[in-house]
Design an enzyme around this catalytic site. Sequence first.
Site, short mmCIF file in Angstrom:
data_model
loop_
_atom_site.label_atom_id
_atom_site.label_comp_id
_atom_site.label_asym_id
_atom_site.label_seq_id
_atom_site.Cartn_x
_atom_site.Cartn_y
_atom_site.Cartn_z
N GLY A 71 0.84 -1.18 0.00
CA GLY A 71 0.00 0.00 0.00
C GLY A 71 0.88 1.24 0.00
O GLY A 71 2.00 1.20 0.53
N GLN A 76 3.09 9.96 1.30
CA GLN A 76 4.39 9.28 1.35
C GLN A 76 5.28 9.61 0.16
O GLN A 76 6.46 9.28 0.15
CB GLN A 76 4.19 7.75 1.40
CG GLN A 76 3.55 7.29 2.70
CD GLN A 76 3.40 5.78 2.72
OE1 GLN A 76 2.46 5.24 2.16
NE2 GLN A 76 4.34 5.10 3.35
N CYS A 118 5.82 0.03 7.69
CA CYS A 118 5.44 1.16 6.84
C CYS A 118 6.64 1.52 5.96
O CYS A 118 7.76 1.59 6.46
CB CYS A 118 5.06 2.35 7.72
SG CYS A 118 4.63 3.82 6.79
N LEU A 119 6.39 1.77 4.69
CA LEU A 119 7.48 2.12 3.78
C LEU A 119 8.18 3.41 4.22
O LEU A 119 9.34 3.62 3.89
CB LEU A 119 6.96 2.27 2.35
CG LEU A 119 6.43 0.99 1.69
CD1 LEU A 119 5.87 1.31 0.31
CD2 LEU A 119 7.50 -0.08 1.59
N HIS A 160 -4.40 1.18 7.33
CA HIS A 160 -3.07 1.79 7.40
C HIS A 160 -2.99 2.97 6.41
O HIS A 160 -2.49 4.05 6.76
CB HIS A 160 -2.01 0.73 7.06
CG HIS A 160 -0.60 1.20 7.10
ND1 HIS A 160 0.28 0.83 8.09
CD2 HIS A 160 0.09 2.02 6.28
CE1 HIS A 160 1.46 1.40 7.86
NE2 HIS A 160 1.37 2.13 6.77
N GLU A 161 -3.48 2.77 5.19
CA GLU A 161 -3.40 3.85 4.19
C GLU A 161 -4.34 4.99 4.52
O GLU A 161 -3.99 6.16 4.36
CB GLU A 161 -3.67 3.30 2.77
CG GLU A 161 -2.72 2.20 2.31
CD GLU A 161 -1.26 2.47 2.59
OE1 GLU A 161 -0.82 3.63 2.49
OE2 GLU A 161 -0.54 1.50 2.92
N HIS A 164 -2.80 7.17 6.94
CA HIS A 164 -1.84 8.09 6.32
C HIS A 164 -2.53 9.36 5.83
O HIS A 164 -1.99 10.46 5.94
CB HIS A 164 -1.16 7.44 5.11
CG HIS A 164 0.09 6.69 5.43
ND1 HIS A 164 1.18 7.28 6.02
CD2 HIS A 164 0.44 5.39 5.24
CE1 HIS A 164 2.15 6.37 6.17
NE2 HIS A 164 1.72 5.21 5.71
ZN LIG Z 1 2.66 3.42 5.81
#
Ligand SMILES: [Zn+2]
Length: 195
Positions: A71, A76, A118-119, A160-161, A164
């Site tokens: 995701g 991000q 998380c990226l 999660h997204e 964000h």
């Molecule tokens: Zn994330």
Amino acid sequence: MSDKSTSSKRPSATATETPQVSSPPRKVYPIIKYGDPVLEKPGAPVNKFDAELEELAEDMFASMYAAQGVGLAAPQIGKSMRFAVVDVTGGKNPEAKIVLANPEVTHAEGEVREEEGCLSIPGFRGYVVRPQFVTVKAQNVKGEPFEIRGENLLARAFCHEIDHLNGILFLQHLGMLKRDMIKRKIKKLRKQGEW
Ligand SMILES: [Zn+2]
């Protein structure tokens, strides 16, 4: 959201896998790391559904696959807007590509405690309780409203997204001790120029 195995070294067998994509070359955005304020402020609603947004969606999928995530939210990549892409198959199934514009959770059920990453916070993971099932209301890349139901990893990725898009990171769902430990380690990495 990062894939299960991104925090540690991936086995070489999976690292060489490439998604089956036959589209033109895509822009791969660098992913913004924790510490940048764009990650902690709510995104603006998407109101222009044009060719540029379609480009952005495909570039975000490419960026997400390159980073081995499941995701990716627009903040991000430095774009403070309510826009995200999700694919829990990691590019293996084109039908699993989900574009979420202005998404909202309309129903949640059950609880699952599972490790999450998380990226934007590479190398760190923590256990987060998320709903087992969620229903999400959103618009697709053309602005058409739709509803989608997710279970387990997909439900987790949606939550999660959407977090964000509200400026919330998974760190905020961790216990204070674990959260502070991660923040301390990131601070140290930043001092060493490794973040
Ligand atoms: Zn994330």
